[in-house]
Every structure is written in C-alpha cells, then in structure tokens.
Design a protein around this motif. Structure first.
Motif, PDB file in Angstrom:
ATOM      1  N   ARG A   1       0.818  -1.225   0.000  1.00  0.00           N
ATOM      2  CA  ARG A   1       0.000   0.000   0.000  1.00  0.00           C
ATOM      3  C   ARG A   1       0.848   1.270   0.000  1.00  0.00           C
ATOM      4  NH1 ARG A   1      -2.105  -3.725   3.109  1.00  0.00           N
ATOM      5  NH2 ARG A   1      -1.085  -2.923   4.968  1.00  0.00           N
ATOM      6  N   CYS A   2       2.043   1.168  -0.566  1.00  0.00           N
ATOM      7  CA  CYS A   2       2.910   2.344  -0.701  1.00  0.00           C
ATOM      8  C   CYS A   2       3.187   2.570  -2.185  1.00  0.00           C
ATOM      9  CB  CYS A   2       4.223   2.142   0.062  1.00  0.00           C
ATOM     10  SG  CYS A   2       4.032   2.205   1.852  1.00  0.00           S
ATOM     11  N   PRO A   3       2.472   3.496  -2.829  1.00  0.00           N
ATOM     12  CA  PRO A   3       2.654   3.714  -4.266  1.00  0.00           C
ATOM     13  C   PRO A   3       3.981   4.409  -4.578  1.00  0.00           C
ATOM     14  CG  PRO A   3       0.532   4.552  -3.489  1.00  0.00           C
ATOM     15  CD  PRO A   3       1.372   4.288  -2.281  1.00  0.00           C
ATOM     16  N   LEU A   4       4.371   4.273  -5.833  1.00  0.00           N
ATOM     17  CA  LEU A   4       5.479   5.027  -6.399  1.00  0.00           C
ATOM     18  C   LEU A   4       4.903   6.179  -7.204  1.00  0.00           C
ATOM     19  CD1 LEU A   4       8.643   3.753  -8.138  1.00  0.00           C
ATOM     20  CD2 LEU A   4       7.082   5.163  -9.474  1.00  0.00           C
ATOM     21  N   PHE A   5       5.564   7.347  -7.179  1.00  0.00           N
ATOM     22  CA  PHE A   5       5.079   8.520  -7.900  1.00  0.00           C
ATOM     23  C   PHE A   5       6.161   9.010  -8.859  1.00  0.00           C
ATOM     24  CE2 PHE A   5       2.667   8.359  -4.021  1.00  0.00           C
ATOM     25  CZ  PHE A   5       1.383   8.768  -4.379  1.00  0.00           C
ATOM     26  N   ALA A   6       5.760   9.270 -10.114  1.00  0.00           N
ATOM     27  CA  ALA A   6       6.602   9.972 -11.082  1.00  0.00           C
ATOM     28  C   ALA A   6       6.053  11.390 -11.200  1.00  0.00           C
ATOM     29  CB  ALA A   6       6.592   9.264 -12.429  1.00  0.00           C
ATOM     30  N   ILE A   7       6.909  12.398 -10.995  1.00  0.00           N
ATOM     31  CA  ILE A   7       6.445  13.778 -10.825  1.00  0.00           C
ATOM     32  C   ILE A   7       7.146  14.694 -11.831  1.00  0.00           C
ATOM     33  CG2 ILE A   7       6.204  15.679  -9.186  1.00  0.00           C
ATOM     34  CD1 ILE A   7       6.625  13.459  -6.958  1.00  0.00           C
ATOM     35  N   TRP A   8       6.353  15.343 -12.682  1.00  0.00           N
ATOM     36  CA  TRP A   8       6.855  16.353 -13.609  1.00  0.00           C
ATOM     37  C   TRP A   8       6.461  17.728 -13.043  1.00  0.00           C
ATOM     38  CZ3 TRP A   8       5.114  11.605 -14.959  1.00  0.00           C
ATOM     39  CH2 TRP A   8       5.851  10.867 -15.886  1.00  0.00           C
ATOM     40  N   GLN A   9       7.389  18.382 -12.384  1.00  0.00           N
ATOM     41  CA  GLN A   9       7.067  19.609 -11.665  1.00  0.00           C
ATOM     42  C   GLN A   9       6.578  20.717 -12.591  1.00  0.00           C
ATOM     43  OE1 GLN A   9       6.882  20.033  -8.529  1.00  0.00           O
ATOM     44  NE2 GLN A   9       8.134  18.438  -7.553  1.00  0.00           N
ATOM     45  N   GLY A  10       7.142  20.825 -13.799  1.00  0.00           N
ATOM     46  CA  GLY A  10       6.802  21.957 -14.658  1.00  0.00           C
ATOM     47  C   GLY A  10       5.842  21.631 -15.781  1.00  0.00           C
ATOM     48  N   VAL A  11       5.235  20.454 -15.750  1.00  0.00           N
ATOM     49  CA  VAL A  11       4.343  20.038 -16.840  1.00  0.00           C
ATOM     50  C   VAL A  11       2.896  20.290 -16.441  1.00  0.00           C
ATOM     51  CG1 VAL A  11       3.478  18.059 -18.158  1.00  0.00           C
ATOM     52  CG2 VAL A  11       5.937  18.339 -17.775  1.00  0.00           C
ATOM     53  N   GLU A  12       2.168  20.923 -17.313  1.00  0.00           N
ATOM     54  CA  GLU A  12       0.735  21.142 -17.115  1.00  0.00           C
ATOM     55  C   GLU A  12      -0.001  20.620 -18.349  1.00  0.00           C
ATOM     56  OE1 GLU A  12      -0.743  22.214 -14.488  1.00  0.00           O
ATOM     57  OE2 GLU A  12       0.958  23.014 -13.322  1.00  0.00           O
ATOM     58  N   LEU A  13      -1.010  19.796 -18.128  1.00  0.00           N
ATOM     59  CA  LEU A  13      -1.847  19.281 -19.213  1.00  0.00           C
ATOM     60  C   LEU A  13      -3.181  20.010 -19.212  1.00  0.00           C
ATOM     61  CD1 LEU A  13      -1.297  15.403 -18.898  1.00  0.00           C
ATOM     62  CD2 LEU A  13      -0.009  17.033 -20.287  1.00  0.00           C
ATOM     63  N   ASP A  14      -3.751  20.186 -20.411  1.00  0.00           N
ATOM     64  CA  ASP A  14      -5.099  20.747 -20.443  1.00  0.00           C
ATOM     65  C   ASP A  14      -6.095  19.661 -20.071  1.00  0.00           C
ATOM     66  OD1 ASP A  14      -5.648  19.169 -22.724  1.00  0.00           O
ATOM     67  OD2 ASP A  14      -4.977  20.769 -24.093  1.00  0.00           O
ATOM     68  N   GLN A  15      -7.367  20.023 -19.998  1.00  0.00           N
ATOM     69  CA  GLN A  15      -8.366  19.098 -19.487  1.00  0.00           C
ATOM     70  C   GLN A  15      -8.509  17.871 -20.370  1.00  0.00           C
ATOM     71  OE1 GLN A  15      -9.903  19.472 -16.430  1.00  0.00           O
ATOM     72  NE2 GLN A  15     -10.380  17.334 -16.864  1.00  0.00           N
ATOM     73  N   ARG A  16      -8.484  18.080 -21.697  1.00  0.00           N
ATOM     74  CA  ARG A  16      -8.640  16.930 -22.587  1.00  0.00           C
ATOM     75  C   ARG A  16      -7.451  15.983 -22.457  1.00  0.00           C
ATOM     76  NH1 ARG A  16      -8.971  17.273 -29.127  1.00  0.00           N
ATOM     77  NH2 ARG A  16      -6.711  17.589 -28.818  1.00  0.00           N
ATOM     78  N   GLN A  17      -6.240  16.531 -22.399  1.00  0.00           N
ATOM     79  CA  GLN A  17      -5.065  15.687 -22.225  1.00  0.00           C
ATOM     80  C   GLN A  17      -5.109  14.938 -20.895  1.00  0.00           C
ATOM     81  OE1 GLN A  17      -2.174  18.855 -22.690  1.00  0.00           O
ATOM     82  NE2 GLN A  17      -1.485  18.013 -24.671  1.00  0.00           N
TER      83      GLN A  17
END
Length: 481
Positions: free
Chosen positions: A107-123
């Motif tokens: 119950r401990c997930p792994l996270f991949a984090i893109w700090q400067g990436v923003e997706l629009d709603q459709r993406q």
C-alpha cells in the motif's frame, strides 16, 4: 505539475535495466521515463485504439519536455530462480533464469512527478483513461493500478543537472529517458529489431544520471506473516513423489530409510549440525527411543501401480517448529550408490491425523485392518510362547493409539500377494519379496507375514507394527472386504 501514481498490487516490480541480461539481476529503480512512456503507448494501442494518435502524441510531447523526479516507496530486493525449457535438436533442455524484483512495502505507491508540466483538461482525461487500463509496468508480473495523483509526496529521487553532485547519502544510477522531440515509432520499436540492426539503445532515448537514497533497498524488509509457530505440533506431513522411474513397492524399507536420512540431514544443515531425537529415533547418546512417539517414514503406492508415489511422515509426539521446517523442505531422495535417478519430493500439506480422514486410507477409522506391507517379526518364532500373533498382541499394548485387539490372523500361503491400497495395474506383492534390511540398521530376525487384525471397536490409523515399522514395513489399511 503532473504526477502519476503507480501502486504495484502484488507489491513487486519486475524490470531489468535496458540493455542488461535478466540473469545479471540489475534492477531498474526508479522505473525509467522511457519505460513509462512505452507502457502508455502500449496500453493505448491495445485497449483504446479509437483514441486519435495526435491526442496521444501531444501527451507524450508534454512528458518529454521535462525529466521527472520520483517518490520511491520503502523497498527491498529479491529474486526467484526458474529452469525454463527449450528445444535443442530432438530433445528438450532447461536454462536457469534469475527473476530479480523490487519488493515494495504494501500500500505504498510510487510517484513519477513532472514539476513543470501542465496538461489541459482533454489531455488529462485522455491520460487518466489510458492509465486506468494499464495492466502492468515492467514485466507482466508487475501488476499495477495507475492513475493521476493530485497531491504526491515530496520526491526522493532526482535527475542530475549540470553534472553537479547533490549533497546527502545518495547513489547514482543510469536511467533511460526519452530524447526530445520524441517520435512514436521510436517508442514502439521492438528490441529484436534493434539487435538485428546492431544496436542496443533505441534511437529516441538517451541515458541520464539519477540519484536515489543509498539505503533505498534497506529501508524496508518484507514483513513476514506470523509464522513463528508454523507447523509446531503437527503430527503428519504429506508429500507427493515424482521421478523418471519411481521406486517399487518392494523397496519400501530402503526408501523409508532414505527419507529418514534426508530429514536428519536437513535438520542438521539448518541447526548447526544438531540432531533431532524425534527425526532420528535415537536419544543424545545414540540409544533407540521407546514408546514409538518419534517419526514414522511411510512410503505408499496410492494409485495401485506397484510404485511408491507418496510419502507420509507421521510423528505421534508432534513436531517442533525447527523439525517441521526441516521436514517440509526435503528436496529429493537420492541414493547415488543405487544408480537410480533422484526422486523429487513435493510438500503437500501438514496437520493432525484427523485432518487426513478423506486423504489416505492410512488415517481411516475401522475395526478390521489388513496388511499393506508385510509384518516382519521382531524375533524368531517360538512354537508355543511367541507365535506371530503373540508378537502383534504385545506390540499393540505398547501403542497409545491402539487398544482392545480382538483377533489377529496371518496367511500361511507364502505365494499370496498383499493387495495394494487401491485398484490399479499392480496385482500386489508377495510378503517375502520386500527387502528386510537397511543400510547401517541391521536386518530382521524373523519372517514376513500378511496379517488381518480386528479390534473390539474402531481405531484410527496409521497402524505400523513389527520390524522396520518406522520405515514403512508393517503398515495396515482398513479391510473393507
């Protein structure tokens, strides 16, 4: 910010670093951005083929614009070994394969984090749908529940920038990342095609240095289930046997003796050379134990083909945890001096006698019982005072699980076969065809008989009497005739 959460439902991540052989055991940790993007493309193509390629390409382009950081959960490492079959000419051979994996705290997930990436709603919606359909990340054993995370924890694994070495107790690992601008055909290339082209690294990828905590594989040790008393007190352990050529029923005594030696060997190997009186049948001074509370090694033919296919180890006095651990891990039974193939031993189950009521006739309750293997006299017959019936009567009095023997009769026909446990290809074996001596244990002083015995009321088996009874001779099964 964009964060993807990966929860490995089997608490294992199986993945070998790109370009390394699986038997090298080089784990990819963290999962490379290249692997994540290939998994996204594979899931899209297999589960959402109607989703337009341009929409997926826009997501990949955004993910390629930045190298992600990671939150790596507490983890350890492990591996399994497999002998994988392959054909060589007209025959089949096996090749040893090591399957290394990362064991992850439940119950401990792994996270991949893109700090400067923003997706629009459709993406965001498209990526969320793809991630919901993703079955695994890495090899197929790495089952995963993936999704977009709104509040990921602070990362603890970072891409190195400008060659500067960060402070702290860290180590550096090579990680495969996509090269911008990314091409869809680069993410879908097969490794076999790369090999044929004389390449190892794909065209659209490059190696990048990542940091991770030096103790990332020691901060967690797989929490074992509460097994401290596993097997303690068990009186029965059952095994199935397999071999190119199984031993014949007439080898019961020899095979039972091999089982005893294997159990003693396993116990000594696991306990600094110590010995177990219950497994050996002897006290610390080497004297035989009395009372028959130590181990009986009972080989049986349970399909009636005349060959031994099961082994039951019955310990009326109960096993300790260490004794059970040794017995349950007997790998095979092999006497190299006999010139025969090893017999593989597969653990099936353990418990008390009552647990095996419907498993084997050895554990039934009945009044009338018949020989399954011959009863061997423990001493020479004296015509008036020590007949075969007298010897059985005397033994029954010494057995805690037996009482009130009403009658005992033996066959006087030396050619009469002892019937097998169940109807099969075998017509049975004559009593005097059984071996009646074992290596280092002497031989019987009396003849072999087939008996029928009857009690005043039903008694529960196993019943094993006479010379060699702790090695499979003198076994009885209910007489249903």
């Amino acid at each position: 910010m964009l964060a993807i959460q990966f929860e490995f439902t089997a608490n294992r991540y199986h993945a070998t670093q790109w370009g390394r052989h699986v038997n090298e055991g080089v784990l990819e940790w963290p999962p490379s951005p290249w692997r994540i993007m290939r998994a996204i493309v594979a899931t899209w193509r297999r589960t959402l083929p109607d989703l337009e390629a341009d929409r997926v390409a826009s997501i990949l382009e955004a993910l390629t614009a930045e190298r992600p950081s990671y939150y790596l959960p507490p983890a350890s490492t492990g591996h399994t070994r497999h002998y994988m079959p392959y054909n060589q000419g007209s025959g089949e051979r096996t090749s040893l394969v090591f399957d290394s994996f990362v064991a992850i705290q439940p119950r401990c997930p792994l996270f991949a984090i893109w700090q400067g990436v923003e997706l629009d709603q459709r993406q965001t919606d498209d990526l969320a749908e793809i991630l919901r359909n993703m079955p695994y990340l890495g090899r197929a054993e790495s089952w995963v529940d993936a999704g977009i995370a709104s509040q990921p924890p602070a990362p603890n694994s970072f891409p190195m920038e400008n060659g500067a070495l960060p402070d702290g107790d860290i180590e550096i690992v090579r990680t495969l990342v996509p090269r911008a601008p990314i091409q869809m055909e680069d993410l879908t290339i097969e490794t076999s095609n790369l090999r044929r082209a004389g390449r190892i690294d794909p065209e659209g990828a490059q190696w990048w240095m990542y940091t991770r905590a030096r103790d990332c594989f020691t901060s967690f040790r797989t929490e074992r289930r509460q097994t401290a008393k596993h097997g303690e007190g068990a009186t029965v352990v059952r095994f199935a046997l397999s071999s190119n050529v199984l031993p014949l029923v007439k080898d019961t005594l020899r095979f039972g003796d091999l089982a005893r030696m294997a159990a003693m060997s396993q116990f000594g190997r696991r306990n600094g050379g110590a010995s177990s009186p219950k497994l050996s049948g002897k006290d610390d001074n080497g004297n035989p134990l009395k009372g028959h509370q130590h181990a009986f090694y009972l080989p049986t033919d349970e399909d009636g083909d005349g060959k031994i296919d099961h082994l039951t180890i019955w310990v009326p006095g109960g096993l300790s945890v260490k004794e059970f651990s040794a017995v349950a891990r007997i790998p095979n039974l092999h006497d190299p001096r006999a010139g025969r193939d090893p017999v593989q031993v597969t653990y099936q189950s353990h418990g008390d006698e009552e647990d095996f009521d419907s498993v084997s006739p050895l554990f039934d309750r009945a009044r009338r019982w018949r020989s399954l293997t011959p009863y061997i006299l423990t001493r020479h017959v004296k015509r008036r005072t020590d007949r075969p019936q007298n010897q059985i009567e005397r033994e029954v009095l010494l057995r805690p699980n037996l009482h009130n023997l009403a009658n005992a009769e033996y066959s006087s026909d030396p050619q009469k076969h002892i019937e097998p446990m169940s109807t099969g290809q075998s017509g049975g074996t004559r009593p005097f065809d059984f071996f009646r001596h074992r290596r280092g244990g002497g031989s019987s002083s009396g003849r072999a008989y087939s008996f029928e015995i009857e009690f005043a009321e039903p008694v529960r088996g196993p019943i094993a009497l006479g010379f060699g009874c702790h090695y499979g001779l003198g076994m009885f099964v209910p007489n249903r005739g």
